[in-house]
Design a protein around this motif. Sequence first.
Motif, PDB file in Angstrom:
ATOM      1  N   GLY A  90       0.808  -1.210   0.000  1.00 35.14           N
ATOM      2  CA  GLY A  90       0.000   0.000   0.000  1.00 35.14           C
ATOM      3  C   GLY A  90       0.840   1.258   0.000  1.00 35.14           C
ATOM      4  N   ARG A  91       0.170   2.363  -0.168  1.00 39.47           N
ATOM      5  CA  ARG A  91       0.839   3.668  -0.209  1.00 39.47           C
ATOM      6  C   ARG A  91       0.711   4.320   1.163  1.00 39.47           C
ATOM      7  NH1 ARG A  91       2.384   6.703  -4.501  1.00 39.47           N
ATOM      8  NH2 ARG A  91       2.669   8.936  -4.168  1.00 39.47           N
ATOM      9  N   PRO A  92       1.803   4.549   1.891  1.00 41.72           N
ATOM     10  CA  PRO A  92       1.692   5.129   3.234  1.00 41.72           C
ATOM     11  C   PRO A  92       1.181   6.568   3.197  1.00 41.72           C
ATOM     12  CG  PRO A  92       3.981   5.073   2.526  1.00 41.72           C
ATOM     13  CD  PRO A  92       3.197   4.335   1.478  1.00 41.72           C
ATOM     14  N   LYS A  93       0.592   6.971   4.297  1.00 38.47           N
ATOM     15  CA  LYS A  93       0.068   8.336   4.401  1.00 38.47           C
ATOM     16  C   LYS A  93       1.181   9.370   4.278  1.00 38.47           C
ATOM     17  CE  LYS A  93      -3.684   6.792   7.416  1.00 38.47           C
ATOM     18  NZ  LYS A  93      -4.244   6.836   8.789  1.00 38.47           N
ATOM     19  N   LYS A  94       2.383   8.997   4.650  1.00 37.95           N
ATOM     20  CA  LYS A  94       3.555   9.846   4.424  1.00 37.95           C
ATOM     21  C   LYS A  94       4.728   8.934   4.124  1.00 37.95           C
ATOM     22  CE  LYS A  94       4.491  10.294   9.425  1.00 37.95           C
ATOM     23  NZ  LYS A  94       4.696  11.268  10.521  1.00 37.95           N
ATOM     24  N   GLY A 133       4.462  -1.940  -6.638  1.00 36.43           N
ATOM     25  CA  GLY A 133       3.443  -1.555  -5.685  1.00 36.43           C
ATOM     26  C   GLY A 133       3.781  -1.689  -4.217  1.00 36.43           C
ATOM     27  N   LYS A 134       5.063  -1.781  -3.868  1.00 35.04           N
ATOM     28  CA  LYS A 134       5.452  -1.895  -2.465  1.00 35.04           C
ATOM     29  C   LYS A 134       6.441  -0.787  -2.131  1.00 35.04           C
ATOM     30  CE  LYS A 134       4.823  -6.924  -2.181  1.00 35.04           C
ATOM     31  NZ  LYS A 134       4.268  -7.114  -3.525  1.00 35.04           N
ATOM     32  N   ARG A 135       6.818  -0.707  -0.842  1.00 41.26           N
ATOM     33  CA  ARG A 135       7.833   0.252  -0.415  1.00 41.26           C
ATOM     34  C   ARG A 135       8.806  -0.441   0.526  1.00 41.26           C
ATOM     35  NH1 ARG A 135       6.776   5.209  -2.252  1.00 41.26           N
ATOM     36  NH2 ARG A 135       8.486   6.145  -1.072  1.00 41.26           N
ATOM     37  N   GLY A 157      -1.388   2.996   6.959  1.00 42.62           N
ATOM     38  CA  GLY A 157      -2.049   2.334   5.840  1.00 42.62           C
ATOM     39  C   GLY A 157      -1.105   1.521   4.990  1.00 42.62           C
ATOM     40  N   ALA A 158       0.056   1.153   5.558  1.00 45.01           N
ATOM     41  CA  ALA A 158       1.066   0.394   4.823  1.00 45.01           C
ATOM     42  C   ALA A 158       1.590  -0.725   5.708  1.00 45.01           C
ATOM     43  CB  ALA A 158       2.199   1.312   4.373  1.00 45.01           C
TER      44      ALA A 158
END
Length: 224
Positions: A90-94, A133-135, A157-158
């Motif tokens: 997911g895409r983190p909020k920051k 799609g990951k971090r 959210g990640a």
Amino acid sequence: MLDIISEHPDFYVIYKPANVSVHQTSEQSGIIPLVQNHLGNPAPLWLVHRLDQVTSGLLVLARSQQAAQTFGHLFSSQQITKYYLAITAGRPKKKQGKIIGDMTKTRNGSWKLLHTKHNPAITEFVSTSLPPGKRLCLIHPLTGKTHQIRVALKSLGAPIVGDLRYYPKNLEPADRCYLHAYVLQFNWQGQQLRFCAPPQEGQCFLASPCQEVLARYSTPWTFF
């Protein structure tokens, strides 16, 4: 993949594989008998800190009760610096910064992050894109709360890939929980020591995109 990273007269620094418990359970004997067997030496060892069962990476075992007491003081007074790696979905909020908040226990042994800050968990992190799609996150916990990193990243959210406790069940399965204790540094008897151990297991950690990013994170203390 149990490995002795460093052997000191007062302690060992070992690489703990993922899914090995540091404490004895009904299924596992705990990390100390494994290390003693690996060394071929039944001499007593003392566990001075812990990693979650799902977490791989650096773990210190004291070789005497006196050394264990010294490490207990170093950890409790936050004089040991730790850096972790995690792969998140997911895409983190920051993408970087601090995650701060009190933690409270919920059902089934899980924890959650609150908006209050009476006795907060504090986690610094930086992250970079890891296709697809990951971090990949480099994490510096400033406190030592239970499940702190796992809960902090979920709050953005990640969640950490493969974390069966905090990773939504509808997301893709993984071969492990992608959290790794990467670096330990501390002062021992006047000598500044630093130990670094890249991940040795996990398809995503070992894949080329992650290895390329890890080359940039090989000196994590420069990021904070």
